[in-house]
Write an enzyme that holds these catalytic residues in place. Structure first.
Site, PDB file in Angstrom:
ATOM      1  N   SER A  81       0.823  -1.215   0.000  1.00 16.62           N
ATOM      2  CA  SER A  81       0.000   0.000   0.000  1.00 16.62           C
ATOM      3  C   SER A  81       0.858   1.266   0.000  1.00 16.62           C
ATOM      4  CB  SER A  81      -0.910   0.024   1.225  1.00 16.62           C
ATOM      5  OG  SER A  81      -1.650  -1.157   1.321  1.00 16.62           O
TER       6      SER A  81
HETATM    7  N1  SAH Z   1      -0.423  -5.274   3.969  1.00 17.81           N
HETATM    8  C1  SAH Z   1       0.299  -5.543   2.744  1.00 17.81           C
HETATM    9  C2  SAH Z   1      -0.521  -5.156   1.524  1.00 17.81           C
HETATM   10  C3  SAH Z   1      -0.808  -6.358   0.759  1.00 17.81           C
HETATM   11  S1  SAH Z   1      -1.992  -6.267  -0.535  1.00 17.81           S
HETATM   12  C4  SAH Z   1       1.670  -4.884   2.750  1.00 17.81           C
HETATM   13  O1  SAH Z   1       1.970  -4.127   3.685  1.00 17.81           O
HETATM   14  O2  SAH Z   1       2.464  -5.162   1.857  1.00 17.81           O
HETATM   15  C5  SAH Z   1      -3.233  -7.344   0.131  1.00 17.81           C
HETATM   16  C6  SAH Z   1      -2.813  -8.755   0.423  1.00 17.81           C
HETATM   17  O3  SAH Z   1      -3.965  -9.453   0.900  1.00 17.81           O
HETATM   18  C7  SAH Z   1      -2.308  -9.543  -0.767  1.00 17.81           C
HETATM   19  O4  SAH Z   1      -1.021 -10.030  -0.498  1.00 17.81           O
HETATM   20  C8  SAH Z   1      -3.321 -10.677  -0.917  1.00 17.81           C
HETATM   21  O5  SAH Z   1      -2.760 -11.891  -1.354  1.00 17.81           O
HETATM   22  C9  SAH Z   1      -3.859 -10.791   0.499  1.00 17.81           C
HETATM   23  N2  SAH Z   1      -5.184 -11.411   0.645  1.00 17.81           N
HETATM   24  C10 SAH Z   1      -6.268 -11.291  -0.163  1.00 17.81           C
HETATM   25  N3  SAH Z   1      -7.288 -12.010   0.325  1.00 17.81           N
HETATM   26  C11 SAH Z   1      -6.847 -12.594   1.476  1.00 17.81           C
HETATM   27  C12 SAH Z   1      -7.437 -13.466   2.445  1.00 17.81           C
HETATM   28  N4  SAH Z   1      -8.690 -13.925   2.327  1.00 17.81           N
HETATM   29  N5  SAH Z   1      -6.686 -13.859   3.499  1.00 17.81           N
HETATM   30  C13 SAH Z   1      -5.404 -13.446   3.639  1.00 17.81           C
HETATM   31  N6  SAH Z   1      -4.789 -12.634   2.747  1.00 17.81           N
HETATM   32  C14 SAH Z   1      -5.503 -12.207   1.691  1.00 17.81           C
END
Ligand code: SAH
Length: 229
Positions: A81
């Site tokens: 993000s």
């Molecule tokens: N917080 C992260 C942002 C990641 S983007 C950072 O600081 O880099 C969102 C993430 O959520 C992705 O990696 C995606 O694979 C994950 N995601 C999506 N659905 C999910 C679920 N049901 N359970 C766990 N992770 C999930």
């Protein structure tokens, strides 16, 4: 003249970081120009944003863009993000050194690291197995002993360690997963983007007060979709 190389290390909240990495000035600019300027005030959150080496959390080819004012790809169709959004969500969650947090969507591990600086313990769940493995390794290398990452579907939360004072979801869900509401502690705060995938979503704050849920609508955001196994 004799030259004596000195490596400065310091210990902060139990974590060891090298001071004076080449992105320190970029990190400071990120905090003042993107985060403080947009109204984030929480001292612990700002300190964490100044501390955590964001460039370690992005792929090598994006390293010199790590402190820019936007999200970046981290592989597997996912993104880290925008710095401001990470700081804003952390502040809204109400950080405190006594609290236990759950994050859904570990991705690169950056938001988990920021949380790791401002709360006692962080649990984080990631649905892409490679990202779960890579972020766990990265956080371990950086010295975070208070963050536990697991691969799985965050929809179900992590009952074993519940209730959580803070729950941050970093993928956009069409509706708020019921298990997450159930696993929120009394006076707990849940921050989640809600809305259709590939569109603008709304960032929602849920607070549990006397067993009742209060909902506030915060701002518009754009997150990658919440997936299910
Ligand atoms: N917080 C992260 C942002 C990641 S983007 C950072 O600081 O880099 C969102 C993430 O959520 C992705 O990696 C995606 O694979 C994950 N995601 C999506 N659905 C999910 C679920 N049901 N359970 C766990 N992770 C999930």
């Amino acid at each position: 003249m004799k030259y004596v190389p000195i490596i400065f290390c310091f210990v902060m909240g139990g974590f060891i970081f090298q001071q004076g990495d080449k992105y320190e000035a970029a990190r400071e600019r990120m905090v003042t120009q993107q985060i403080v300027s947009r109204g984030v005030k929480d001292a612990a959150t700002l300190k964490a944003m100044r501390m955590v080496p964001r460039h370690i959390f992005v792929p090598k080819e994006y390293e010199n863009e790590a402190y820019d004012d936007n999200p970046l790809p981290i592989g597997y169709g996912q993104t880290i993000s925008q710095p401001y959004i990470v700081a804003y969500m952390t502040e809204i969650a109400g950080p405190d050194p006594s609290k236990k947090a759950l994050e859904i969507g570990t991705g690169s591990g950056y938001q988990a690291a920021i949380l790791g600086e401002v709360v006692k313990k962080v649990y984080s769940i990631e649905i892409v197995p490679e990202l779960a493995r890579e972020s766990a390794e990265r956080l371990k290398k950086l010295g975070y002993t208070n963050i536990t990452v697991k691969y799985g579907d965050g929809y179900k939360g992590w009952k074993e360690y519940s209730p959580f004072d803070i729950i941050i979801v970093t993928a956009a869900a069409e509706e708020i997963p019921k298990p997450l509401i159930d696993q929120l502690a009394e006076n707990g705060r849940l921050v989640i983007p809600v809305g259709p995938p590939a569109a603008v979503q709304e960032l929602i704050l849920l607070e549990k007060k006397n067993g009742k849920i209060e909902k506030s609508r915060l701002t518009f955001v754009r997150f990658v979709p919440f997936k299910r196994l």
